[in-house]
Design an enzyme around this catalytic site. Structure first.
Site, PDB file in Angstrom:
ATOM      1  N   ASP A   1      -4.441   4.874   6.151  1.00 29.97           N
ATOM      2  CA  ASP A   1      -5.076   6.001   6.826  1.00 29.97           C
ATOM      3  C   ASP A   1      -6.000   5.395   7.894  1.00 29.97           C
ATOM      4  O   ASP A   1      -5.549   5.006   8.966  1.00 29.97           O
ATOM      5  CB  ASP A   1      -5.810   6.787   5.728  1.00 29.97           C
ATOM      6  CG  ASP A   1      -6.420   8.095   6.186  1.00 29.97           C
ATOM      7  OD1 ASP A   1      -7.218   8.081   7.126  1.00 29.97           O
ATOM      8  OD2 ASP A   1      -6.126   9.140   5.593  1.00 29.97           O
TER       9      ASP A   1
ATOM     10  N   PHE B   1      -3.573  15.634   4.667  1.00 31.99           N
ATOM     11  CA  PHE B   1      -3.719  15.128   3.299  1.00 31.99           C
ATOM     12  C   PHE B   1      -2.446  15.426   2.507  1.00 31.99           C
ATOM     13  O   PHE B   1      -2.003  16.560   2.431  1.00 31.99           O
ATOM     14  CB  PHE B   1      -4.928  15.761   2.607  1.00 31.99           C
ATOM     15  CG  PHE B   1      -5.179  15.177   1.252  1.00 31.99           C
ATOM     16  CD1 PHE B   1      -5.781  13.931   1.122  1.00 31.99           C
ATOM     17  CD2 PHE B   1      -4.781  15.849   0.099  1.00 31.99           C
ATOM     18  CE1 PHE B   1      -5.993  13.366  -0.134  1.00 31.99           C
ATOM     19  CE2 PHE B   1      -4.995  15.292  -1.164  1.00 31.99           C
ATOM     20  CZ  PHE B   1      -5.599  14.046  -1.265  1.00 31.99           C
TER      21      PHE B   1
ATOM     22  N   ARG C   1       0.570  12.590  -8.869  1.00 33.58           N
ATOM     23  CA  ARG C   1       1.175  11.258  -8.664  1.00 33.58           C
ATOM     24  C   ARG C   1       2.647  11.221  -9.071  1.00 33.58           C
ATOM     25  O   ARG C   1       3.425  10.434  -8.551  1.00 33.58           O
ATOM     26  CB  ARG C   1       0.433  10.195  -9.474  1.00 33.58           C
ATOM     27  CG  ARG C   1      -1.000   9.963  -9.043  1.00 33.58           C
ATOM     28  CD  ARG C   1      -1.524   8.681  -9.684  1.00 33.58           C
ATOM     29  NE  ARG C   1      -2.966   8.550  -9.565  1.00 33.58           N
ATOM     30  CZ  ARG C   1      -3.605   8.094  -8.493  1.00 33.58           C
ATOM     31  NH1 ARG C   1      -2.932   7.712  -7.434  1.00 33.58           N
ATOM     32  NH2 ARG C   1      -4.920   8.007  -8.480  1.00 33.58           N
TER      33      ARG C   1
ATOM     34  N   GLU D   1       0.847  -1.201   0.000  1.00 31.70           N
ATOM     35  CA  GLU D   1       0.000   0.000   0.000  1.00 31.70           C
ATOM     36  C   GLU D   1       0.876   1.242   0.000  1.00 31.70           C
ATOM     37  O   GLU D   1       1.950   1.258   0.588  1.00 31.70           O
ATOM     38  CB  GLU D   1      -0.877   0.023   1.261  1.00 31.70           C
ATOM     39  CG  GLU D   1      -2.294  -0.468   1.030  1.00 31.70           C
ATOM     40  CD  GLU D   1      -3.179   0.513   0.258  1.00 31.70           C
ATOM     41  OE1 GLU D   1      -2.658   1.335  -0.525  1.00 31.70           O
ATOM     42  OE2 GLU D   1      -4.402   0.447   0.441  1.00 31.70           O
ATOM     43  N   ASP D   2       0.388   2.291  -0.657  1.00 30.48           N
ATOM     44  CA  ASP D   2       1.082   3.575  -0.603  1.00 30.48           C
ATOM     45  C   ASP D   2       0.948   4.181   0.792  1.00 30.48           C
ATOM     46  O   ASP D   2       1.916   4.668   1.370  1.00 30.48           O
ATOM     47  CB  ASP D   2       0.516   4.540  -1.666  1.00 30.48           C
ATOM     48  CG  ASP D   2      -1.010   4.604  -1.679  1.00 30.48           C
ATOM     49  OD1 ASP D   2      -1.680   3.873  -0.911  1.00 30.48           O
ATOM     50  OD2 ASP D   2      -1.562   5.391  -2.475  1.00 30.48           O
TER      51      ASP D   2
END
Ligand code: 5GP
Ligand code: MG
Length: 179
Positions: A107, A156, A169, A103-104
């Site tokens: 959260d 964020f 990205r 996973e990047d």
């Protein structure tokens, strides 16, 4: 302070590329120690956000492995919707294999939980979790994250694979939404 504008929002640089690469290297070193004489695992990279992390991490590994990609999304704009779409087009045989989910960012953990549930029905031997970034303050789940590159505050961010409505990205550093 270096900033970028994506759609209507301005983001400030918060984590430089060298620091991200160090975080990824720390995951690679751990994996290299653990998989030296194990069977080849399958890396399952969660698109789109994990493409850059996946590419960098895999180049640092010195054991054999397979890689496959999964697509889904839970984010629209800059706050989680809490809704996770289904896995798209997953047809990889993972039965009896060691799966390492890439996973990047984790959260709330809702996305990851959903992925794990779906993967379990394919009877893998073991599922491990690796994430480049982790927001401990936002985490609502109890699943153990086996490999964490870096912990970050509950803000964020974009860059290094992560987007704001599909832009950002490609940025080689990480940027935080300006307050
Ligand atoms: P969770 O389900 O853990 O709340 O969210 C996981 C997914 O939401 C990540 O795979 C990522 O796509 C997205 N996400 C979470 N935090 C951020 C963030 O700060 N920036 C961006 N661009 N995406 C995020
Ligand atoms: Mg994602």
């Amino acid at each position: 302070m270096k900033t970028v504008k994506l759609h209507d929002k301005v983001f400030e640089i918060s984590i430089e590329r060298a620091k991200i690469e160090k975080a990824i290297l720390s995951i690679a070193e751990k994996l290299n120690d653990e998989f030296i004489d194990k069977e080849p695992p399958i890396f399952l990279s969660i698109l789109n956000g994990s493409f850059m992390f996946t590419s960098d991490l895999l180049k640092m590994l010195n054991f054999n492995s397979e890689v496959s990609f999964l697509k889904l999304s839970s984010y629209s704009g800059t706050s989680t919707t809490g809704e996770v779409k289904e896995l798209i087009g997953f047809n990889k045989n993972i039965e009896g294999k060691i799966v390492i989910v890439l996973e990047d960012i984790v959260d709330t953990g809702i996305t990851l939980e959903k992925i794990i549930e779906s993967l379990k029905s394919h009877n893998p031997k073991e599922i491990r979790l690796a994430t480049m970034l982790f927001k401990p303050e936002a985490y609502q789940k109890s699943m153990k994250l086996d490999y964490v590159g870096m912990e970050i505050p509950n803000d964020f961010i974009v860059g290094y694979g992560l987007d704001y409505d599909e832009l950002g990205r490609n940025l080689p550093d990480i940027y935080t939404l300006k307050k």
